[in-house]
Design a protein around this motif. Sequence first.
Motif, PDB file in Angstrom:
ATOM      1  N   LEU A 291       0.855  -1.181   0.000  1.00 55.94           N
ATOM      2  CA  LEU A 291       0.000   0.000   0.000  1.00 55.94           C
ATOM      3  C   LEU A 291       0.893   1.234   0.000  1.00 55.94           C
ATOM      4  CD1 LEU A 291      -2.800   1.381   0.288  1.00 55.94           C
ATOM      5  CD2 LEU A 291      -2.472   1.242   2.778  1.00 55.94           C
ATOM      6  N   MET A 292       0.656   2.114  -0.948  1.00 60.65           N
ATOM      7  CA  MET A 292       1.448   3.340  -1.061  1.00 60.65           C
ATOM      8  C   MET A 292       0.659   4.519  -0.490  1.00 60.65           C
ATOM      9  SD  MET A 292       3.116   5.076  -4.463  1.00 60.65           S
ATOM     10  CE  MET A 292       4.012   3.573  -4.826  1.00 60.65           C
ATOM     11  N   LEU A 293       1.232   5.216   0.489  1.00 69.38           N
ATOM     12  CA  LEU A 293       0.626   6.416   1.045  1.00 69.38           C
ATOM     13  C   LEU A 293       1.243   7.634   0.364  1.00 69.38           C
ATOM     14  CD1 LEU A 293       0.631   5.501   4.844  1.00 69.38           C
ATOM     15  CD2 LEU A 293      -1.201   5.159   3.162  1.00 69.38           C
ATOM     16  N   VAL A 294       0.395   8.490  -0.210  1.00 71.48           N
ATOM     17  CA  VAL A 294       0.864   9.623  -1.008  1.00 71.48           C
ATOM     18  C   VAL A 294       0.293  10.920  -0.452  1.00 71.48           C
ATOM     19  CG1 VAL A 294       1.053  10.597  -3.320  1.00 71.48           C
ATOM     20  CG2 VAL A 294       0.858   8.113  -3.033  1.00 71.48           C
ATOM     21  N   PRO A 295       1.095  11.722   0.282  1.00 70.22           N
ATOM     22  CA  PRO A 295       0.587  13.031   0.694  1.00 70.22           C
ATOM     23  C   PRO A 295       0.377  13.921  -0.530  1.00 70.22           C
ATOM     24  CG  PRO A 295       2.942  12.848   1.163  1.00 70.22           C
ATOM     25  CD  PRO A 295       2.479  11.499   0.702  1.00 70.22           C
ATOM     26  N   CYS A 296      -0.755  14.604  -0.578  1.00 72.30           N
ATOM     27  CA  CYS A 296      -1.107  15.407  -1.751  1.00 72.30           C
ATOM     28  C   CYS A 296      -1.706  16.728  -1.289  1.00 72.30           C
ATOM     29  CB  CYS A 296      -2.098  14.640  -2.627  1.00 72.30           C
ATOM     30  SG  CYS A 296      -2.714  15.575  -4.046  1.00 72.30           S
ATOM     31  N   ALA A 297      -1.117  17.826  -1.732  1.00 74.19           N
ATOM     32  CA  ALA A 297      -1.573  19.149  -1.310  1.00 74.19           C
ATOM     33  C   ALA A 297      -2.925  19.513  -1.897  1.00 74.19           C
ATOM     34  CB  ALA A 297      -0.540  20.201  -1.709  1.00 74.19           C
ATOM     35  N   PHE A 298      -3.426  18.728  -2.849  1.00 72.43           N
ATOM     36  CA  PHE A 298      -4.682  19.066  -3.525  1.00 72.43           C
ATOM     37  C   PHE A 298      -5.768  18.019  -3.293  1.00 72.43           C
ATOM     38  CE2 PHE A 298      -1.063  20.704  -5.936  1.00 72.43           C
ATOM     39  CZ  PHE A 298      -1.306  22.069  -5.833  1.00 72.43           C
ATOM     40  N   ALA A 299      -5.601  17.152  -2.297  1.00 67.85           N
ATOM     41  CA  ALA A 299      -6.576  16.091  -2.054  1.00 67.85           C
ATOM     42  C   ALA A 299      -7.732  16.549  -1.170  1.00 67.85           C
ATOM     43  CB  ALA A 299      -5.884  14.882  -1.414  1.00 67.85           C
ATOM     44  N   TRP A 300      -7.482  17.507  -0.278  1.00 71.17           N
ATOM     45  CA  TRP A 300      -8.504  17.924   0.679  1.00 71.17           C
ATOM     46  C   TRP A 300      -9.740  18.473  -0.018  1.00 71.17           C
ATOM     47  CZ3 TRP A 300      -9.195  17.150   5.711  1.00 71.17           C
ATOM     48  CH2 TRP A 300     -10.181  17.901   6.367  1.00 71.17           C
ATOM     49  N   PRO A 301     -10.946  18.151   0.487  1.00 71.00           N
ATOM     50  CA  PRO A 301     -11.236  17.421   1.721  1.00 71.00           C
ATOM     51  C   PRO A 301     -11.380  15.915   1.532  1.00 71.00           C
ATOM     52  CG  PRO A 301     -13.275  18.312   0.852  1.00 71.00           C
ATOM     53  CD  PRO A 301     -12.186  18.727  -0.112  1.00 71.00           C
ATOM     54  N   ASP A 302     -11.060  15.404   0.389  1.00 65.57           N
ATOM     55  CA  ASP A 302     -11.285  14.002   0.090  1.00 65.57           C
ATOM     56  C   ASP A 302     -10.041  13.171   0.383  1.00 65.57           C
ATOM     57  OD1 ASP A 302     -12.671  11.812  -0.701  1.00 65.57           O
ATOM     58  OD2 ASP A 302     -12.873  12.364  -2.797  1.00 65.57           O
ATOM     59  N   VAL A 303     -10.187  11.874   0.278  1.00 66.50           N
ATOM     60  CA  VAL A 303      -9.080  10.921   0.265  1.00 66.50           C
ATOM     61  C   VAL A 303      -9.184  10.167  -1.048  1.00 66.50           C
ATOM     62  CG1 VAL A 303      -8.058   8.895   1.359  1.00 66.50           C
ATOM     63  CG2 VAL A 303      -9.089  10.665   2.765  1.00 66.50           C
ATOM     64  N   LEU A 304      -8.132  10.172  -1.843  1.00 69.27           N
ATOM     65  CA  LEU A 304      -8.152   9.561  -3.164  1.00 69.27           C
ATOM     66  C   LEU A 304      -7.604   8.140  -3.072  1.00 69.27           C
ATOM     67  CD1 LEU A 304      -6.733  12.615  -5.158  1.00 69.27           C
ATOM     68  CD2 LEU A 304      -9.094  12.151  -4.457  1.00 69.27           C
ATOM     69  N   VAL A 305      -8.337   7.202  -3.634  1.00 73.35           N
ATOM     70  CA  VAL A 305      -7.975   5.791  -3.530  1.00 73.35           C
ATOM     71  C   VAL A 305      -7.803   5.195  -4.916  1.00 73.35           C
ATOM     72  CG1 VAL A 305      -8.666   3.529  -2.635  1.00 73.35           C
ATOM     73  CG2 VAL A 305      -9.293   5.611  -1.387  1.00 73.35           C
ATOM     74  N   ARG A 306      -6.730   4.432  -5.100  1.00 74.93           N
ATOM     75  CA  ARG A 306      -6.515   3.710  -6.345  1.00 74.93           C
ATOM     76  C   ARG A 306      -6.148   2.274  -6.002  1.00 74.93           C
ATOM     77  NH1 ARG A 306      -5.498   4.810 -11.756  1.00 74.93           N
ATOM     78  NH2 ARG A 306      -4.435   3.109 -12.825  1.00 74.93           N
TER      79      ARG A 306
ATOM     80  N   SER B  34      -4.117   8.674  -1.418  1.00 80.33           N
ATOM     81  CA  SER B  34      -3.614  10.048  -1.408  1.00 80.33           C
ATOM     82  C   SER B  34      -4.416  10.860  -0.398  1.00 80.33           C
ATOM     83  CB  SER B  34      -3.732  10.684  -2.794  1.00 80.33           C
ATOM     84  OG  SER B  34      -2.933   9.994  -3.732  1.00 80.33           O
ATOM     85  N   TYR B  35      -3.724  11.511   0.495  1.00 80.26           N
ATOM     86  CA  TYR B  35      -4.362  12.233   1.591  1.00 80.26           C
ATOM     87  C   TYR B  35      -3.704  13.608   1.731  1.00 80.26           C
ATOM     88  CZ  TYR B  35      -0.057  11.051   3.955  1.00 80.26           C
ATOM     89  OH  TYR B  35       1.275  10.947   4.270  1.00 80.26           O
ATOM     90  N   SER B  36      -4.360  14.499   2.454  1.00 85.82           N
ATOM     91  CA  SER B  36      -3.801  15.832   2.668  1.00 85.82           C
ATOM     92  C   SER B  36      -2.725  15.783   3.741  1.00 85.82           C
ATOM     93  CB  SER B  36      -4.897  16.806   3.098  1.00 85.82           C
ATOM     94  OG  SER B  36      -5.873  16.937   2.082  1.00 85.82           O
ATOM     95  N   PRO B  37      -1.565  16.392   3.496  1.00 81.11           N
ATOM     96  CA  PRO B  37      -0.517  16.411   4.517  1.00 81.11           C
ATOM     97  C   PRO B  37      -0.931  17.257   5.709  1.00 81.11           C
ATOM     98  CG  PRO B  37       0.064  17.855   2.700  1.00 81.11           C
ATOM     99  CD  PRO B  37      -1.173  17.123   2.279  1.00 81.11           C
TER     100      PRO B  37
END
Length: 263
Positions: free
Chosen positions: A140-155, A165-168
């Motif tokens: 499982l790869m955790l990817v901090p993303c400055a543009f993900a908020w307010p969601d969590v992106l899942v692939r 991908s989550y907000s740092p």
Amino acid sequence: MLPPGRRTATFAGSLTELTRTDPETVARELAHLATHRLAQRGPGREQRRALLQALVDRPDAGLGPVTEALDAYHRVAIAPDWPRIDALLNDDIAHRLETLADGGADRMMNDLHPSVTFADQTLRIVKYYEGHADCGGRGLMLVPCAFAWPDVLVRTAQPEPASVSYSPRGLGRLWEGTPASTGGSALAGVLGSTRAALMAQLDLPMSTSQAATQMALSAPTLSVHLQALRAAGLLTSRRAGRQVLYSRTDLGDRLLTAAASGP
């Protein structure tokens, strides 16, 4: 698009990788996006669908114009702020590694996002759809993303590792303005204008090269100023991978706040 294959992937390298994507895969994903009920909300739906369909109908499934558009957008909207974005992401990664070392995977995962919980080796994410993916053997790869908020992106598409991908943490600091000017302040009179400006800039942990880019100075010159401020107890440093990140200490924060408040 695929998640980054490694932590140090560059944007140029990612664009090159994008151009090598199978056009059939791109066409399939664009067609799905054209009918996605959330992506196509609001006015202009038919125009967006027509644009996406026009890309699907191209022999390259639109890889050429999409890559060019991404490159142009990056130069204008991302590159000027990348040192601060990169600093925030590296700070989050360092925090996750410390949390993992102190409290294990349970503590690290449960601190990712309000919609994310982790228990019994299962990561649960509140989304608008239901699905299940077995990460066994893929990771499982955790990817901090400055543009993900307010969601969590899942692939979860195979065979690549599943990614979240989550907000740092501290995302709100990213767009906060630093004091407009310290050049004529009392603090600049004591520290010098360059060191006072550097103090104001380090509201986010930054490496020497990141701070040098922000300050438009050479890395060796910045390093001298960083070491002087660190020796005075105004900055602290910590290693994150191959980088050393500098940030203000509590004393540095109080000094900068007092200088900004005036007499």
